[in-house]
Each structure stands twice: as structure tokens, then as C-alpha cells.
Design an enzyme around this catalytic site. Structure first.
Site, PDB file in Angstrom:
ATOM      1  N   ILE A  63       0.886  -1.164   0.000  1.00  0.00           N
ATOM      2  CA  ILE A  63       0.000   0.000   0.000  1.00  0.00           C
ATOM      3  C   ILE A  63       0.923   1.213   0.000  1.00  0.00           C
ATOM      4  CG2 ILE A  63      -0.200  -0.080   2.543  1.00  0.00           C
ATOM      5  CD1 ILE A  63      -2.997   1.131   2.281  1.00  0.00           C
ATOM      6  N   SER A  64       0.694   2.146  -0.926  1.00  0.00           N
ATOM      7  CA  SER A  64       1.582   3.306  -1.066  1.00  0.00           C
ATOM      8  C   SER A  64       1.554   4.179   0.180  1.00  0.00           C
ATOM      9  CB  SER A  64       1.155   4.158  -2.267  1.00  0.00           C
ATOM     10  OG  SER A  64       1.323   3.436  -3.451  1.00  0.00           O
ATOM     11  N   GLN A  65       2.648   4.925   0.376  1.00  0.00           N
ATOM     12  CA  GLN A  65       2.660   5.849   1.516  1.00  0.00           C
ATOM     13  C   GLN A  65       1.612   6.937   1.279  1.00  0.00           C
ATOM     14  OE1 GLN A  65       6.774   7.754   0.406  1.00  0.00           O
ATOM     15  NE2 GLN A  65       5.913   8.949   2.064  1.00  0.00           N
TER      16      GLN A  65
END
Length: 213
Positions: A63-65
Site C-alpha cells: 500500500i503506497s505511503q
């Protein structure tokens, strides 16, 4: 202090951090505040849900920052009437943030397990304006064209002709691109059927692969 209270405090800090990092669109900050990021993260990482970090979600994906999600969303320049295509559902978090900002999100995932998990989370959160598809996102979604905006959430070396053809003239595509052995966010604007690019931040995404699994 309860887990929920700790997460709420961390969420407030994250919103402030995003604002200080240049996320100026209050609608995007509000969407991030409304979406419970912990729902999209495996249980053993939920205490880090509001740290500004990318986290593993299984199947060799992340999951992207939050900053990258917010930045790419801001670069899309979405409006409430827009129809958006997302290539790479992943955890579903980016789709969920977009769902608070646009009319409808069409999201494609090539890993069946992730597609099913994301769809279940959307149902749990009662998000009704996201449509999911298990397929190779590099082919786009022909049945739903044209799109106002397209976001790609895996590092790619080029925008496929199929995807480029599925956006309105005047539309925007935002994607992490592989250039000279590094990844950067690139925003493309389609002007008279030509994609014109602007380069933004360095990033780190999983690679954009073809086919399904």
C-alpha cells in the site's frame, strides 16, 4: 489509551504532515481523513496505518505511503463529475480516496486475491461508486471509455496505446514511470491526441506487469 484513539491522534498528525509537504487541496485531505487506512492493511501492521510509510499487503505488493497517494491524487486535478480509471487496485486504498472526490472509479487488478479483498473492503465500508475488474490493466477498460482521468499505481516504462486511447482529449494520466533506472511520478495531459508530460517526485512502486495471476 485505546487503539482507536491512538489511530485518531496519528491520523491528525498525518494530515498536518501532508499539508506541510505541499498537499494543499482541502478536499483530498478531507478524503484521506474519512477513509480508514487501517482497513486496507494486514492486522499486524495496523498500528502503522497513519505513519507516512508504504506497507506490505501480501502477494509481494504494497500500500503506497499516504503522501504519494495524496500527491498523485492532487496531480490528477479531479472534479466531482469525473469518471476515473485506476490501473492497479492493490489494497484498494487509492480507489477509496478517489471515491470521495469523483463520480465513479473503475479499478482493475491483475492479482485475483487482491481484487477480491479490495472489493470486500469496499462493501464493508459501503462505498458504492467503485467498480472492480480482475484483468490485465495495461489493456484498459474498453467497455467504459472514455475516462476523464487515469491513474496507474505500478511503475511502468511506457503508457500503452490502449490506455492512452481511452482518455478524453484534455484528460490527465498520472503514473510512476521508470526512467534512467529510477522511478518518478509523471503527469500526462492529452492535448490534440498527444500526451504531454511533466515530471514530479521520485517514488518507489512495484513494477507494472502484464497478464493476470
Amino acid at each position: 489509551m485505546s487503539t482507536f484513539l491512538v489511530l485518531d491522534v496519528k491520523k491528525i498528525r498525518l494530515i498536518l504532515e501532508l499539508r506541510e509537504s505541499g498537499i494543499s487541496d482541502s478536499k483530498i485531505l478531507s478524503a484521506i481523513e474519512k477513509i480508514p487506512r487501517e482497513k486496507f492493511i494486514p492486522e499486524n501492521f495496523r498500528n502503522q496505518a497513519y505513519d507516512n510509510l508504504a506497507l506490505p499487503i501480501g502477494d509481494n505488493q504494497t500500500i503506497s505511503q499516504p503522501f504519494v497517494v495524496a500527491k498523485m491524487t492532487q496531480l490528477l486535478e479531479v472534479e466531482s463529475s469525473h469518471k476515473v480509471l485506476e490501473i492497479g487496485t492493490g489494497s484498494g486504498y487509492q480507489s477509496a480516496v478517489l471515491s470521495k472526490l469523483v463520480r465513479r472509479v473503475y479499478t482493475i487488478e491483475r492479482i485475483k486475491n487482491l481484487s477480491i479483498k479490495a472489493e470486500n473492503i469496499f462493501k464493508e465500508l459501503k462505498i458504492s461508486n467503485i467498480v472492480t475488474k480482475y484483468a490485465d490493466g495495461n489493456l484498459g477498460w474498453k467497455e467504459q471509455i472514455p475516462f476523464d482521468r487515469i491513474i496507474i499505481t505500478a511503475a511502468t516504462s511506457s503508457i500503452s496505446k490502449e490506455v492512452a486511447s481511452q482518455i478524453h482529449d484534455g484528460g490527465i494520466i498520472v503514473s510512476p514511470m521508470v526512467q534512467e533506472n529510477k522511478q518518478i511520478i509523471v503527469r500526462y495531459k492529452k492535448i490534440k491526441n498527444v500526451l504531454r508530460s511533466e515530471i514530479f517526485d521520485d517514488v518507489l512502486f512495484v513494477p507494472n506487469l502484464s497478464g493476470t495471476q
